[in-house]
Structures are given as C-alpha cells and as structure tokens.
Design an enzyme around this catalytic site. Structure first.
Site, PDB file in Angstrom:
ATOM      1  CB  CYS A  28       4.228   1.485   4.567  1.00  0.00           C
ATOM      2  SG  CYS A  28       2.776   0.498   4.118  1.00  0.00           S
ATOM      3  CE1 TYR A  29      -0.796  -0.449   8.107  1.00  0.00           C
ATOM      4  CE2 TYR A  29      -0.796  -2.027   6.300  1.00  0.00           C
ATOM      5  CZ  TYR A  29      -1.440  -1.055   7.048  1.00  0.00           C
ATOM      6  OH  TYR A  29      -2.736  -0.694   6.739  1.00  0.00           O
TER       7      TYR A  29
END
Length: 348
Positions: A154-155
């Site tokens: 996600c990051y």
C-alpha cells in the site's frame, strides 16, 4: 475456469482476496491455507464471507509436500509474512501457471538490499530477476502473461502512483523527496501486536519506522524505474486510527517552470485512460477509496514556499494489496484487467 489457491489466506490481505474473488467470473478458489487457522471454517473466522464459502476450511500448508498440495491449480496468490515466500516459491514454480506474491520477498531487484533493509539475506536470490513488478498502471507490459509477479504494497503503491509520472515528466526534482503517509491498522497485519491493540490505536496518531523504513528502497526503485532516473526520498509512515485506508502527502522541489497546472496536466496525461485512478483537484481522502481498487490523486505547487505537494489516497487492502494482486492476475492470465474489481468506494 481458472483454479486458484491462496497461501496465507487468514490474514487481512487473504480475507480481502476472499471477499473480492466471488465477484470474479473466471477465478475459482479451490485451496486456502493458513497454518494458524488450520481446520477452521473460513466463515467462522470471517462471518462476512459465509455466503460465498459455505463449509470451506483453511488447510495447513504441507512444506514437505507443497507441490502435490497445489496440484491442479492454475494460479497461486501468496499472502505470507516476509521471508516465507522465498522458501515456498522454488517448490511450486512450474507446478502452477502463475504466482502472484503480495509480500516483499521478490519486489527488490538488488539482492544486497535485503540484508540492509530487511535484516537477513535473501534465500532465493536467483529468482529475483524472474519476477516482474506488479504495478499495472506503470508496468503493464511487463505483467501481461507473466509467470511470476511481485505486487507492491500500500505505501509504495500510493507514493509511486502519485510521484512517478511527475518525476518522469521532469516536473519534480528526483532528489530530496519527502513521503509522509498514514495507513489504517490493517496495514500492520492481523497478528496481535502491542502497538495495534485498541487502547494503543484509539485516539492516537503516531509515526513509526523513522529514517529506515524497509519500504524506502522499494519506493526509490519503483519511481526511479518508471522515471528513468535515480530517486532519493525520505519516507515516514504513521499509524492511522482507522481500519482501512492510506493517505500519502508527498513533498518535492518543482523544477523551473513547474506550476500547479503542469502537475495536474501530467497526472491527467498519465492516468485519464486508467480505470483505477481518479485525478482531481479535490483533496484525496481514504473514505473516497474505501472498498475499491481505485487510487485518488492530486498535485499542486505552493508558490509561497516553493514546494510541490502531491497527494494520493487508496484502500490499503484493495488497491494497496489484494485488489492489485487480482488486477495483476487478470493481466497475467490475459483477461480483461478490470474483471472482478470494484471502482467505487463505500460511503458512508
């Protein structure tokens, strides 16, 4: 029909796969493994999945006979803790047509980065060059038909989608970028940790992994690979007191002549044809992306301070993990990329 297995299916990313896959007309879940939940019905651990999975139960992964356990499967999703996929992929490669790894085990292209950032040497370095990087909006041609795909988390997905087209267009300086991002508690996994208990998270907002977070070199690699230049950035993650969602606020120095209009024009040029990216002057929010495979992006220049501010938001479990993995699977299988994936968030 494509027969699918999920190795490591009881965690949040595995559960998100199990939530999304019933809407996919071509993928049929045949195997779900989870050593910590072996013998437990999927519906008992996640009652929201009961209508789709009936009496299906998690199985224990037989490391001594894993090739036979996956026999008859066409595609494997792997949702395991770091280090585990390195031991399993060599055993099942060639036994199934495609492997989509959602962990970090095969994302980095430099073997030396693993002991430096993950604290241990890679156990299957000979496979690093065989995996393609699974961020479809930027590396679609690599993923199409691929046998082995390493899907980013996600990051990295949020920061890379937000920054990569702007660095490639020469609108941002590639050195000295700051990525300040916050993610919901599901981003830290399902396992119990002191830092993600209710009392630790509720009414709290905290940074972690300061200066040396392990996703830093992957962000630099992904943005730099797309932009064709070396990238240096400082990444600071924060734990958001919410179940889902990630918001990245990225700061960079604009190059001469860059303004808000040119940043937005570059994002529109990169993503207007993309089904899972929304570019808008609206400030992105985690709620807008919740439950969808869609990233929301914007960018602007602050003339007063001379900084560019670039923002991205997405659902960390969907576009930030399991939805993106299905998107990669569609490409690897030669299916329409959007099949089985929601584009609209859930609100309120």
């Amino acid at each position: 029909m494509v027969n699918v297995g999920i190795i490591g299916a009881s965690g949040f990313t595995g559960a998100e796969l199990l939530r999304l896959l019933p809407a996919h007309p071509d993928l049929n879940v045949k195997l779900v493994t989870a050593d910590s939940q072996a013998g437990v019905a999927v519906a008992d651990l996640y009652p929201n999945l009961a209508a789709a999975y009936g009496d299906m139960a998690f199985e224990r992964l037989d490391l001594d006979n894993v090739a036979q356990q996956v026999d008859g499967l066409d595609l494997i999703f792997m949702g395991l803790p770091h280090g585990a996929s390195q031991l399993i992929v060599p055993q099942i490669r060639g036994k199934v047509g495609h492997i989509i790894d959602m962990g970090a085990d095969f994302r980095l292209d430099d073997e030396a980065l693993y002991p430096e950032w993950y604290g241990e040497p890679h156990q299957a370095p000979e496979l690093l060059g065989d995996f393609v990087y699974g961020l479809p909006e930027l590396f679609r041609s690599d993923i199409a038909g691929a046998e082995l795909v390493a899907a980013p988390g996600c990051y990295v997905t949020t920061a890379t989608l937000t920054l990569a087209p702007l660095v490639k267009a020469g609108l941002l300086e590639p050195q000295g970028i700051v990525v300040d991002a916050a993610c919901g508690v599901t981003g830290s996994g399902r396992g119990a940790k002191a830092g993600n208990t209710f009392c630790a998270v509720d009414e709290n907002f905290a940074a972690y992994g300061l200066m040396r977070h392990r996703h830093t070199p992957e962000m630099q690699m992904a943005i730099g690979r797309h932009a064709g230049t070396e990238v240096q950035l400082l990444f600071t993650p924060h734990l958001l007191p919410a179940n889902r969602g990630i918001l990245a606020t990225c700061y960079a120095r604009p190059t001469a002549g860059t303004n808000s209009e040119s940043l937005m024009a570059a994002l529109h040029a990169a993503y207007d044809a993309e089904p899972f990216v929304v570019v808008s002057e609206r400030s992105p929010s985690t709620k807008a992306a919740m439950g969808s495979n869609t990233a929301h992006l914007t960018a602007m220049v602050d003339d007063r301070t001379g900084w560019a501010i670039c923002l991205g938001a997405l659902d960390n479990l969907t576009k930030g993990s399991s939805g993106q993995a299905i998107q990669c699977a569609n490409l690897a299988l030669g299916l329409a990329e959007t099949i089985g994936l929601p584009t609209v968030g859930v609100a309120p």
